[in-house]
Design an enzyme around this catalytic site. Structure first.
Site, short mmCIF file in Angstrom:
data_model
loop_
_atom_site.label_atom_id
_atom_site.label_comp_id
_atom_site.label_asym_id
_atom_site.label_seq_id
_atom_site.Cartn_x
_atom_site.Cartn_y
_atom_site.Cartn_z
N SER A 45 -11.52 -1.54 -0.73
CA SER A 45 -10.21 -1.38 -0.10
C SER A 45 -10.32 -1.55 1.41
O SER A 45 -9.35 -1.92 2.07
CB SER A 45 -9.62 0.01 -0.39
OG SER A 45 -8.83 0.01 -1.54
N HIS A 78 -4.06 6.17 2.77
CA HIS A 78 -4.74 4.92 2.43
C HIS A 78 -4.11 3.73 3.16
O HIS A 78 -4.82 2.92 3.78
CB HIS A 78 -4.66 4.70 0.92
CG HIS A 78 -5.46 3.54 0.42
ND1 HIS A 78 -4.94 2.29 0.24
CD2 HIS A 78 -6.76 3.44 0.05
CE1 HIS A 78 -5.87 1.47 -0.22
NE2 HIS A 78 -6.99 2.15 -0.34
N ASP A 104 0.84 -1.20 0.00
CA ASP A 104 0.00 0.00 0.00
C ASP A 104 0.87 1.25 0.00
O ASP A 104 2.04 1.20 -0.39
CB ASP A 104 -0.94 -0.04 1.21
CG ASP A 104 -2.31 0.53 0.89
OD1 ASP A 104 -2.38 1.74 0.65
OD2 ASP A 104 -3.30 -0.23 0.89
#
Length: 747
Positions: free
Chosen positions: A387, A188, A150
């Site tokens: 996600s 994120h 990520d």
């Protein structure tokens, strides 16, 4: 191409755009072949980066010579997919693809990111999936490593530390040579990591957030792998090389699970796609791979993108908990990708909460600036998308592996996917879900029938005609797997007989349009003509038909599903036998006490499950559908994994060769803990000497990378009805870049 020696591998991670939900469904992308042909036609002399996969038996020397003959230069070795990364003119890339020695050539396109107590939790998702029940038994993921591919993790947050203040981020891999700074500039990766293993109980006792926000496996270790550069860009090649690093160091760091909240932007068959090959290589190496299904809703190509389209991995869709702790009112999120892949595989494999999920916020990150209304308290962020649902399942896998460390990836997948909640009112098929045909005595077939799913018998053993040759899955006769499926069928039959109140069904239900519910006949149910089942917009709508004696359809009859009704949620509980007339087109699961007979040319989207008698086929097609249910990890923990998932699945051709080169049995007939540890890896194909402290570091505060964002909007991350600002969120999926983002933030 056997045991190629590699130069220093630089781990990258994809320009992955996070898979958070958008306000609109993405348009279908061109295929890999179409992209290559288009570039070669429009700009034949342009230098491109291509991923080249070679066929079995091609030596490295020969492969390199072939690349040179097309004016190419090898930039990276990719042993996990039996290939190279190559720079060459676009027209030569297209020509190289036609070589008899080459399996596939694809452009390197972008990917997009798709001691604990629960008393003070402010979030619902850990309780929704039953994680809190495992915490009460001391199962918290402790000691299990989860790799997070990520944008980085803000590792200095107390949520990622142990009670003694030490970090649970056991390694930070700054995998992209163009990434120059630590931390999580986007947010994120920190959010995803918090869903997996955040633990706010390690905050100061005076902190109002203490104990409010806890991930699924709050004592698991995290391995942060960054694959984006400082501009937030990364590609398929970046993810492939990141996965190679994870496989090579899985034993050093005890990596048992990897989370991929990313998606390729180019649809392709899993048999050819290089990213699918890479995730399969990790899977066969003993790592559970969890991938986000995507945010394309019910679009025709919704589940056509790697890695979520690969049949081996655990693909995760999203549910909306609608703000309650009761899983029975949860619904499939409208943005969650669902459907059948280009290879005929139903995806996703299961669902998990993925709407309005609160997890740690990387302070100063882009997400904080993009959606200030999404910030919860001072240190947390509310977001939605697959996600977010994928790390819920990655955390659940870590819980299972702490409690049952002997499990292999196929067994973990079998346990998680079989332990899902059925729609309210729907019976659970359990392990019988994987069977297209299940009989008590015999299975007889005449002509070229086709069974898309497993075939089972218990206690009988007789499979006559060509039945055994027409099964896409595995045949189980009078063995443990067949016995377990038969036991689960018996339970499902009883469940299907039980729902009340029931509407009295007429003797013939042809010509009717019925809403979800239970319909009962004390004797027989007949069908002449067309029966329409209207799901009324609810993909979880359940239809149960209870026939006291027989089910009989006339020739040419049809069951039609409309408005979201799904065959996997239609159940026909039959008190004796079922007979389907010639050319009937049928939908639903037939659960018959005795026998099932299908006359010539019948098509069934469902299952033929006979408890005591025979199943007879004549030139028929039966396809076992799959409706993903919402995860309940508390049911998975004590369950029997049976033979595991993925039986009979054929691997990507490139990874099959790479497995042989790595000394791994691609059939996994002897797959045990000892056979998928580092002892099975040869130093000729994987060399640790290529990795240095400059390219991977352990126990650093955190790693980072700006993360491109094309599918995230504020509309799906807030609890209210706030709409996304079109000035900020109207970016196209193909053109969004860091520079676009920066310019809009300055407005």
């Amino acid at each position: 191409m056997s045991r190629w020696r590699g130069r220093t591998v630089t781990v990258l991670l994809a320009a992955a755009v996070p898979l958070v939900a958008s306000g609109s469904v993405a348009q279908a992308a061109p295929s890999a072949q179409a992209r290559l042909a288009s570039v070669a036609r429009k700009a034949p002399n342009r230098t491109v980066v291509a991923i080249v996969q070679f066929k079995r038996g091609v030596s490295e020397r020969k492969a390199r010579a072939l690349v040179r003959s097309h004016h190419g230069r090898v930039t990276d070795r990719l042993p996990s997919i039996n290939g190279f990364a190559v720079k060459l003119p676009a027209r030569e890339a297209r020509a190289l693809r036609r070589s008899k020695h080459v399996l596939n050539v694809t452009l390197n396109t972008r990917v997009r990111p798709t001691g604990v107590e629960a008393g003070s939790l402010a979030t619902t998702y850990p309780k929704t999936i039953g994680a809190d029940k495992l915490w009460a038994a001391g199962i918290t993921g402790k000691g299990v490593g989860v790799a997070v591919v990520d944008s980085g993790i803000n590792g200095d947050m107390p949520d990622f530390k142990n009670a003694d203040g030490s970090s649970r981020i056991t390694a930070n891999v700054i995998a992209n040579p163009d990434a120059t700074r630590p931390g999580d500039d986007v947010g994120h990766g920190t959010h995803v990591a918090g869903i997996i293993a955040g633990n706010s109980l390690n905050r100061d006792i005076a902190d109002p957030a203490r104990g409010a926000y806890v991930g699924i496996a709050p004592e698991a270790d995290l391995v942060a792998v960054k694959t984006a550069d400082d501009d937030g860009d990364s590609t398929v090649l970046d993810v492939i090389t990141a996965l190679q690093f994870i496989v090579d160091h899985k034993d050093d760091l005890n990596i048992r699970v990897v989370n991929l909240s990313v998606s390729s932007d180019t649809p392709a068959s899993y048999r050819e796609d290089p990213l699918d090959a890479a995730v399969e290589f990790a899977w066969h190496a003993g790592i559970v791979v969890v991938a986000a299904a995507g945010n394309r809703g019910a679009a025709a190509d919704a589940v056509h993108y790697a890695p979520g389209n690969d049949p081996y991995v655990i693909s995760v869709g999203a549910t909306d908990e609608v703000g309650t702790l009761d899983p029975s009112d949860d619904v499939t999120a409208t943005f969650s990708s669902r459907g059948v892949t280009q290879d005929g595989v139903a995806k996703p494999d299961l669902l998990a909460p993925g709407a309005r999920i609160v997890a740690p916020l990387a302070m100063g990150s882009a997400f904080q600036a993009l959606c200030p209304d999404c910030v919860v308290g001072a240190d947390y962020l509310r977001m939605g998308g697959t996600s977010m649902s994928a790390p819920v399942v990655a955390g659940a896998a870590a819980l299972l592996l702490q409690a049952r460390p002997e499990l292999n990836p196929d067994e973990v997948k079998a346990l998680l996917t079989a332990s899902t909640s059925a729609p309210a009112g729907g019976p659970r098929l359990g392990t019988a879900d994987s069977f297209a045909v299940l009989a008590g005595s015999t299975v007889t077939n005449t002509g070229p029938s086709r069974m898309n799913g497993n075939l089972g018998l218990y206690p009988g053993t007789a499979v006559t005609g060509s039945a055994a040759e027409t099964v896409s899955g595995t045949t189980y006769a009078a063995n443990a797997a067949a016995l377990k499926a038969k036991s689960d069928l018996t339970s499902a039959y009883s469940d299907a007989a039980g729902p009340t109140p029931a509407v009295t069904a007429p003797g013939d239900i042809g010509g009717l349009t019925l809403a979800p519910g239970t319909y009962r006949s004390g004797s027989s149910i007949g069908l002449t003509g067309t029966l329409t089942l209207d799901g009324q917009g609810d993909p979880n709508a359940v239809f149960v038909f209870q026939a006291g004696s027989t089910l009989i359809t006339a020739s040419g009859s049809r069951v039609k599903l409309v408005n979201g009704a799904q065959a996997c949620n239609v159940f026909w509980q039959v008190g004796s036998s079922a007979t389907l007339g010639t050319t009937t087109v049928f939908a639903g699961n037939i659960l018959a006490l005795t026998s099932i007979t299908m006359n010539n040319g019948v098509t069934v989207t469902g299952r033929a499950l006979a408890r005591n008698g025979a199943v007879t086929l004549i030139n028929d097609t039966i396809t076992a559908p799959h409706c993903a249910g919402e995860l309940d990890v508390s049911r998975a923990l004590p369950a029997d994994a049976g033979v595991g998932a993925n039986q009979g699945v054929q691997p990507n051709e490139a990874v099959a060769e790479a497995l042989v080169a790595a000394g791994i049995d691609p059939t996994r007939s002897s797959w045990t803990r000892s056979s998928w540890t580092r002892s099975s890896w040869t130093r000729s194909s994987w060399t640790r000497s290529s990795w240095t402290r400059s390219s991977w570091t352990a126990a650093e505060p955190g790693i980072a990378a700006p993360w491109a964002s094309a599918t995230w909007t504020c509309a799906t991350c807030t609890s209210g009805d706030a709409a996304a600002d079109p000035a900020r969120f109207a970016a196209s999926l193909s053109s969004w870049t860091r520079s676009w983002w920066s310019s809009h933030l300055q407005r």
